[in-house]
Design a protein around this motif. Sequence first.
Motif, mmCIF file in Angstrom:
data_model
loop_
_atom_site.group_PDB
_atom_site.id
_atom_site.type_symbol
_atom_site.label_atom_id
_atom_site.label_comp_id
_atom_site.label_asym_id
_atom_site.label_seq_id
_atom_site.Cartn_x
_atom_site.Cartn_y
_atom_site.Cartn_z
ATOM 1 N N SER A 128 1.003 -1.144 0.019
ATOM 2 C CA SER A 128 0.132 -0.022 -0.118
ATOM 3 C C SER A 128 0.792 1.149 -0.149
ATOM 4 O O SER A 128 0.673 2.249 -0.750
ATOM 5 C CB SER A 128 -0.846 0.145 1.245
ATOM 6 N N ALA A 177 2.793 1.723 -3.316
ATOM 7 C CA ALA A 177 1.759 2.280 -4.459
ATOM 8 C C ALA A 177 1.246 3.445 -4.510
ATOM 9 O O ALA A 177 1.295 4.192 -5.105
ATOM 10 C CB ALA A 177 0.547 1.221 -4.343
ATOM 11 N N ALA A 203 2.055 6.255 -7.093
ATOM 12 C CA ALA A 203 1.195 6.987 -7.708
ATOM 13 C C ALA A 203 1.166 8.466 -7.776
ATOM 14 O O ALA A 203 1.051 9.072 -8.522
ATOM 15 C CB ALA A 203 -0.226 6.616 -7.266
ATOM 16 N N PHE A 234 -4.884 9.929 -7.750
ATOM 17 C CA PHE A 234 -4.917 8.476 -7.987
ATOM 18 C C PHE A 234 -6.076 7.903 -7.589
ATOM 19 O O PHE A 234 -6.778 8.142 -6.539
ATOM 20 C CB PHE A 234 -3.688 7.771 -7.490
ATOM 21 N N VAL A 270 -8.106 4.223 -6.640
ATOM 22 C CA VAL A 270 -7.999 2.898 -5.977
ATOM 23 C C VAL A 270 -9.045 1.767 -6.547
ATOM 24 O O VAL A 270 -10.061 1.974 -6.166
ATOM 25 C CB VAL A 270 -7.646 2.687 -4.692
ATOM 26 N N CYS A 320 -6.061 11.172 -3.238
ATOM 27 C CA CYS A 320 -7.144 9.862 -3.611
ATOM 28 C C CYS A 320 -8.382 10.531 -4.123
ATOM 29 O O CYS A 320 -9.164 11.274 -3.557
ATOM 30 C CB CYS A 320 -7.007 8.967 -2.363
ATOM 31 N N ILE A 354 -4.263 2.580 -9.011
ATOM 32 C CA ILE A 354 -3.712 1.707 -8.466
ATOM 33 C C ILE A 354 -4.873 0.315 -8.261
ATOM 34 O O ILE A 354 -5.730 0.449 -8.111
ATOM 35 C CB ILE A 354 -3.481 1.797 -6.793
ATOM 36 N N ALA A 375 -5.467 -2.657 -6.310
ATOM 37 C CA ALA A 375 -5.122 -3.081 -5.108
ATOM 38 C C ALA A 375 -5.497 -4.482 -4.470
ATOM 39 O O ALA A 375 -6.332 -4.915 -4.816
ATOM 40 C CB ALA A 375 -5.813 -1.933 -3.965
ATOM 41 N N ILE A 418 -0.933 0.782 -11.254
ATOM 42 C CA ILE A 418 0.234 0.691 -10.453
ATOM 43 C C ILE A 418 -0.002 -0.582 -9.778
ATOM 44 O O ILE A 418 -1.175 -0.757 -9.282
ATOM 45 C CB ILE A 418 0.251 1.802 -9.302
ATOM 46 N N ASP A 419 0.802 -1.576 -9.474
ATOM 47 C CA ASP A 419 0.768 -2.758 -9.148
ATOM 48 C C ASP A 419 1.620 -2.558 -7.661
ATOM 49 O O ASP A 419 2.787 -2.228 -7.830
ATOM 50 C CB ASP A 419 1.371 -3.925 -9.785
ATOM 51 N N GLY A 420 0.688 -2.686 -6.411
ATOM 52 C CA GLY A 420 1.609 -2.572 -5.169
ATOM 53 C C GLY A 420 3.017 -3.433 -5.034
ATOM 54 O O GLY A 420 4.150 -2.896 -4.558
ATOM 55 N N ALA A 466 5.752 -1.879 -7.457
ATOM 56 C CA ALA A 466 6.032 -0.706 -6.955
ATOM 57 C C ALA A 466 6.874 -0.923 -5.622
ATOM 58 O O ALA A 466 8.085 -0.473 -5.756
ATOM 59 C CB ALA A 466 5.020 0.195 -6.503
#
Length: 242
Positions: A96, A99, A103, A110, A112, A136, A177, A179, A199-201, A204
Amino acid sequence: MRLLVINSNTTDTVTARIEAEARAAAGPGTVIEAMTAPFGLPLIVTRADWQVAGTATLAALGARAGHYDAAIIACFGDPGLDAAKLLATVPVLGISEAAFHAACMLGKRFGVVSFTRDLQPMFEMCLDLHGLRSRCAGFRMGPSFAGDPGRVAEEAEPLVRRLVAEAVEQDGAEVVIIAGGPLAGVARRLGPEMPVPLIDGTAAAVSLAEAMVRLSPRLPRQAPRAPVGLDPALASLYRGAS
């Protein structure tokens, strides 16, 4: 460079998915070791699950203490992260945490996206912990989940594709992201067809962990003494910090 990647739930098929994504993201010379939580639950979906997963994650870190240059908690919600940062003598990152910060470097706002709304309270808690709620654009989450965690990535991919579009078109997200450890690899597959970065946690966290190792190979800690009678794996983590 050796990175320990811990899946904080007990589903080995999720660990395998996370490991594959971590290896795909790792640079030359980086060795990935993936571990499944030694006890706990097959999927982390409530705050009670999160508390149990934190202890299991710390036990996994302690069991391999001294065998990694950095560690990644590969569970969105980052169970045990604060304690791990206090105790470990090497960098520890959560997916988390990684990511969210990645982001923020790619866009002003970003979104989620995840497969179940049950996870949202933990995600919001992480946002607040890192002071990033204002960045966010919103959450787009699937329904409550009761299936096989190891099948989430395949079964939820059409849902994720739709939710990403909603995050971009309706929420104004400039980055999205994807998540959750069970969704590892989905961002890589869907990314080429999306209008914004995904974005892949796990990916990242691997990239940022590699950078942190290069910047700060060891982080000496002043940690509390291990309580008497503590589980041996947890006691190892305390000894590593003393």
